[in-house]
Write an enzyme that holds these catalytic residues in place. Structure first.
Site, PDB file in Angstrom:
ATOM      1  N   GLU A 322       7.033  -9.769  -3.784  1.00  0.00           N
ATOM      2  CA  GLU A 322       8.270  -9.926  -3.006  1.00  0.00           C
ATOM      3  C   GLU A 322       8.126 -10.937  -1.872  1.00  0.00           C
ATOM      4  OE1 GLU A 322       6.527  -7.225  -3.393  1.00  0.00           O
ATOM      5  OE2 GLU A 322       6.012  -6.358  -1.454  1.00  0.00           O
ATOM      6  N   ASP A 332       9.376  -6.009 -11.532  1.00  0.00           N
ATOM      7  CA  ASP A 332       9.379  -4.636 -11.000  1.00  0.00           C
ATOM      8  C   ASP A 332       8.608  -3.820 -12.020  1.00  0.00           C
ATOM      9  OD1 ASP A 332       9.984  -1.951 -10.508  1.00  0.00           O
ATOM     10  OD2 ASP A 332      12.081  -2.118 -11.112  1.00  0.00           O
ATOM     11  N   GLU A 350       7.332  -0.004  -7.591  1.00  0.00           N
ATOM     12  CA  GLU A 350       8.779   0.069  -7.841  1.00  0.00           C
ATOM     13  C   GLU A 350       9.516   0.803  -6.717  1.00  0.00           C
ATOM     14  OE1 GLU A 350      10.466   2.343 -11.340  1.00  0.00           O
ATOM     15  OE2 GLU A 350      11.805   0.600 -11.357  1.00  0.00           O
ATOM     16  N   GLU A 351       8.966   1.938  -6.319  1.00  0.00           N
ATOM     17  CA  GLU A 351       9.641   2.734  -5.283  1.00  0.00           C
ATOM     18  C   GLU A 351       9.747   1.944  -3.986  1.00  0.00           C
ATOM     19  OE1 GLU A 351       7.164   3.945  -7.171  1.00  0.00           O
ATOM     20  OE2 GLU A 351       7.886   5.766  -8.169  1.00  0.00           O
TER      21      GLU A 351
HETATM   22  N1  AR6 Z   1       2.918  -7.195  -5.465  1.00  0.00           N
HETATM   23  C1  AR6 Z   1       1.955  -7.440  -6.393  1.00  0.00           C
HETATM   24  N2  AR6 Z   1       1.221  -6.471  -6.959  1.00  0.00           N
HETATM   25  C2  AR6 Z   1       1.436  -5.201  -6.582  1.00  0.00           C
HETATM   26  C3  AR6 Z   1       2.405  -4.862  -5.616  1.00  0.00           C
HETATM   27  C4  AR6 Z   1       3.165  -5.924  -5.051  1.00  0.00           C
HETATM   28  N3  AR6 Z   1       4.088  -5.701  -4.135  1.00  0.00           N
HETATM   29  N4  AR6 Z   1       2.390  -3.540  -5.448  1.00  0.00           N
HETATM   30  C5  AR6 Z   1       1.447  -3.060  -6.270  1.00  0.00           C
HETATM   31  N5  AR6 Z   1       0.854  -4.049  -6.958  1.00  0.00           N
HETATM   32  P1  AR6 Z   1       2.231   0.505 -10.090  1.00  0.00           P
HETATM   33  P2  AR6 Z   1       2.554   0.837 -12.986  1.00  0.00           P
HETATM   34  C6  AR6 Z   1      -0.200  -3.925  -7.970  1.00  0.00           C
HETATM   35  O1  AR6 Z   1       1.237   1.593 -10.134  1.00  0.00           O
HETATM   36  O2  AR6 Z   1       1.136   1.138 -13.254  1.00  0.00           O
HETATM   37  C7  AR6 Z   1       6.156   3.834 -10.426  1.00  0.00           C
HETATM   38  O3  AR6 Z   1       6.289   5.179 -10.118  1.00  0.00           O
HETATM   39  C8  AR6 Z   1      -1.283  -2.911  -7.617  1.00  0.00           C
HETATM   40  O4  AR6 Z   1      -2.524  -3.422  -8.085  1.00  0.00           O
HETATM   41  O5  AR6 Z   1       3.402   0.655  -9.207  1.00  0.00           O
HETATM   42  O6  AR6 Z   1       3.291  -0.039 -13.940  1.00  0.00           O
HETATM   43  C9  AR6 Z   1       7.179   3.404 -11.422  1.00  0.00           C
HETATM   44  O7  AR6 Z   1       8.441   3.996 -11.174  1.00  0.00           O
HETATM   45  C10 AR6 Z   1      -0.859  -1.699  -8.425  1.00  0.00           C
HETATM   46  O8  AR6 Z   1      -1.948  -0.854  -8.718  1.00  0.00           O
HETATM   47  O9  AR6 Z   1       2.795   0.162 -11.564  1.00  0.00           O
HETATM   48  C11 AR6 Z   1       6.583   3.896 -12.694  1.00  0.00           C
HETATM   49  O10 AR6 Z   1       6.823   5.262 -12.881  1.00  0.00           O
HETATM   50  C12 AR6 Z   1      -0.309  -2.333  -9.668  1.00  0.00           C
HETATM   51  O11 AR6 Z   1       0.405  -3.484  -9.177  1.00  0.00           O
HETATM   52  C13 AR6 Z   1       5.101   3.666 -12.491  1.00  0.00           C
HETATM   53  O12 AR6 Z   1       4.911   3.662 -11.070  1.00  0.00           O
HETATM   54  C14 AR6 Z   1       0.577  -1.463 -10.496  1.00  0.00           C
HETATM   55  O13 AR6 Z   1       1.571  -0.872  -9.680  1.00  0.00           O
HETATM   56  C15 AR6 Z   1       4.662   2.332 -13.006  1.00  0.00           C
HETATM   57  O14 AR6 Z   1       3.272   2.237 -12.884  1.00  0.00           O
END
Ligand code: AR6
Length: 554
Positions: A322, A332, A350-351
């Site tokens: 972002e 996202d 996402e949240e």
């Molecule tokens: N910019 C870049 N990378 C990021 C950022 C950011 N702002 N924030 C986190 N990361 P995750 P998922 C990296 O766990 O595994 C939610 O509840 C960071 O390394 O949010 O696809 C959704 O609603 C992090 O560990 O994504 C779904 O239910 C990694 O991105 C579920 O989580 C993954 O972030 C999705 O899980």
């Protein structure tokens, strides 16, 4: 003189919907007009929902449209007792020798369906001075709910100063209420649900979104399958249902007000309060589009035979999607139910995105659970908050001034693509994610996110990162290669944020240069992934993917 006898009768009146609300005075319900309107709308897959000045509210209540709280079909059941005195026709002699006509007092108990919107208007017209009064108000028009507002009470106790609390109840909340009650004027056109298998885009103004979110904050949205609904949807579910297989995330904010107020939830609430403070002080003027992009069979490439060359992927250790992805298509890392745990306890990528850009939250109102061949692209949302930390350490860090320019449609040039990765079972066999079916699933999902059907020029790069590799437990080496393949197939470069992982940045950067040097194609990589899967599944070896690719293409 008279003597009384009492009888009780119970009747049910369904036609007795009280529509006396002043706010409903612009409701026009001529069926022919509505039918014409809907027919016209069904023929288009971009639906512009911003009404013209003075446009009349079109009241639609069926499983194809959002059920708005201001609909005349949004009713509640009330038992109304009326008493009437009637002559029984009998005469009775009195002690003094005269006579009296016997009266009968009739109490009629009627079950009526009354306008919920009228009730909401009435209740919210009384001042709300603290969180207890807020709870009472919300519960009086959500009578059957057993919601608890402990989190909200704790929030005002511990997170806001006295003057912040006073400001909220005396200034911001009355404006939130006013904004919410403008709904039938602001959202005069029915909002179609973005249901599975239908590629459709809807366009709303930021002001409309703020009114919808004000209603969500005040928990006024009815559940689908309400009593006068013309479908047979069952409603005893966490999700709202909109059709046979369509389920929608919840939208009323009550779940954010309940339970224990842990710091990350308090920070989410601060983001939301800040959003309402901003939009009620100064009306935002942009528009936002929500596009459910559905890929049909014919658009899915034959990955194995793809001759697409690899595009650039630049990896950064520092920075976030972002902050540093301005002007790019920003990923996202979504849940198939958009927003994931944003209104609950979730607080990851996402949240966080949904609370710093709260307009994204409105997508929960009309976007049913994503299927494998679907993503949602939201263009034009505004960022309102800065933050620090992540997960449990997430904190609100003050206002964010969003200076992103607008496009010709009045949308901020911020496009966010919600794409849900495979959720790996905890402790499950993670090598299954390398299987051709899992790889294809992720390739198709990310291609559906990255594919740009509308741009006439070269589409901007994708800002992404460890998609599916946090809560969902995926392997970042694999997911980065998959995104490189789908990005290349879609003709887009990628900017990858490794979220502080210098070692991975180095590995990925080296791997990308190597693949470019070897002129590897998308199809070539697909076959290599398949070979790799065969190797690890047969030998159960721990051979690392990047080492394998290195050896394979050398
Ligand atoms: N910019 C870049 N990378 C990021 C950022 C950011 N702002 N924030 C986190 N990361 P995750 P998922 C990296 O766990 O595994 C939610 O509840 C960071 O390394 O949010 O696809 C959704 O609603 C992090 O560990 O994504 C779904 O239910 C990694 O991105 C579920 O989580 C993954 O972030 C999705 O899980």
């Amino acid at each position: 003189k008279s003597s009384n006898t009492t009888t009780t009768t119970t009747t049910t009146s369904t036609s007795n919907i009280n529509n006396n609300s002043n706010s409903n005075s612009n409701i026009d319900n001529k069926m022919e007009d509505i039918d014409d309107f809907l027919l016209e709308e069904q023929q288009s897959n971009t639906i512009f929902l911003i009404p013209l000045e003075g446009e009349k509210y079109v009241d639609v209540w069926n499983s194809d449209y959002v059920k708005l709280p201001c609909s005349k079909n949004n009713v509640y059941k009330a038992t109304v007792k009326t008493t009437s005195r009637q002559s029984s026709g009998l005469t009775q002699t009195t002690l003094d020798g005269g006579y009296a006509i016997e009266d009968e007092i009739k109490t009629v108990t009627e079950v009526r369906y009354l306008s919920k919107w009228y009730l909401i208007n009435t209740i919210l017209s009384n001042p709300i001075k603290n969180s207890e009064a807020f709870e009472e108000a919300v519960k009086s028009y959500n009578q059957r709910s057993n919601w608890d507002f402990q989190g909200l009470h704790d929030f005002f106790e511990t997170e806001f100063t006295e003057s912040e609390t006073n400001e909220f109840f005396s200034q911001t909340l009355p404006k939130i209420i006013k904004l919410a009650l403008q709904l039938p004027f602001l959202c005069a056109r029915p909002i179609p649900l973005l249901k599975s298998s239908v590629d459709r885009e809807i366009i709303l103004s930021q002001k409309q979104v703020s009114s919808l979110l004000a209603n969500a904050f005040l928990c006024t949205f009815p559940r689908q399958g309400n009593i006068t609904s013309n479908n047979n949807n069952n409603n005893n579910n966490h999700y709202r249902r909109g059709g046979n297989q369509d389920k929608f995330p919840s939208i009323n904010f009550h779940s954010l007000f309940s339970g224990k107020m842990i710091p990350s939830r308090a920070a989410k609430l601060k983001c939301i309060f800040h959003y309402f403070k901003c939009v009620t002080e100064k009306t935002p003027t942009g528009t936002i589009s929500f596009h459910r992009q559905v890929f049909d069979e014919s658009e899915i490439p034959d990955w194995e035979r793809s001759t697409a060359t690899l595009r650039d992927l630049t990896c950064f250790t520092e920075g976030t999607i972002e902050d540093n992805g301005i002007g790019m298509l920003q990923a996202d890392f979504a849940n198939k139910s958009l927003g994931g745990g944003v209104l609950g306890y979730g607080c990851v990528q996402e949240e966080i995105r949904f609370v710093i850009n709260p307009e994204l939250l409105v997508s929960c109102l009309f976007t049913s659970i994503l299927q494998e061949n679907e993503t949602v692209i939201i263009t034009g949302s505004q960022r309102f908050s800065k933050y620090t930390g992540y997960g449990d350490s997430f904190q609100w860090n003050g206002p964010y001034i969003d200076k992103t320019p607008y496009d010709q449609m009045g949308r901020r040039l911020t496009s966010i693509v919600a794409m849900d990765a495979i959720k790996l079972p905890h402790g499950g066999n993670s090598f299954q994610q390398f299987s051709p079916s899992a790889v294809e699933r992720e390739l198709n999902k990310s291609l559906c996110g990255f594919f740009d059907r509308v741009s006439l020029t070269i589409p901007p790069p994708v800002a992404t990162g460890n998609w599916g590799c946090g809560v969902f437990g995926g392997d970042k080496h694999l997911k980065s290669i998959i995104q490189l393949m789908s990005g290349s197939q879609a003709g887009r470069d990628l900017v990858y944020f490794s979220f502080g992982d210098q070692e991975f940045t180095d590995e990925l950067t080296q791997m990308i240069s190597f693949l470019h040097l070897k002129k590897v194609t998308v199809g070539g990589l697909y076959k290599a992934l398949w070979e790799y899967y065969k190797l690890i599944s047969h030998t159960k070896s721990n051979f690392k993917l990047f080492s394998y690719l290195d050896a394979h293409f050398s």
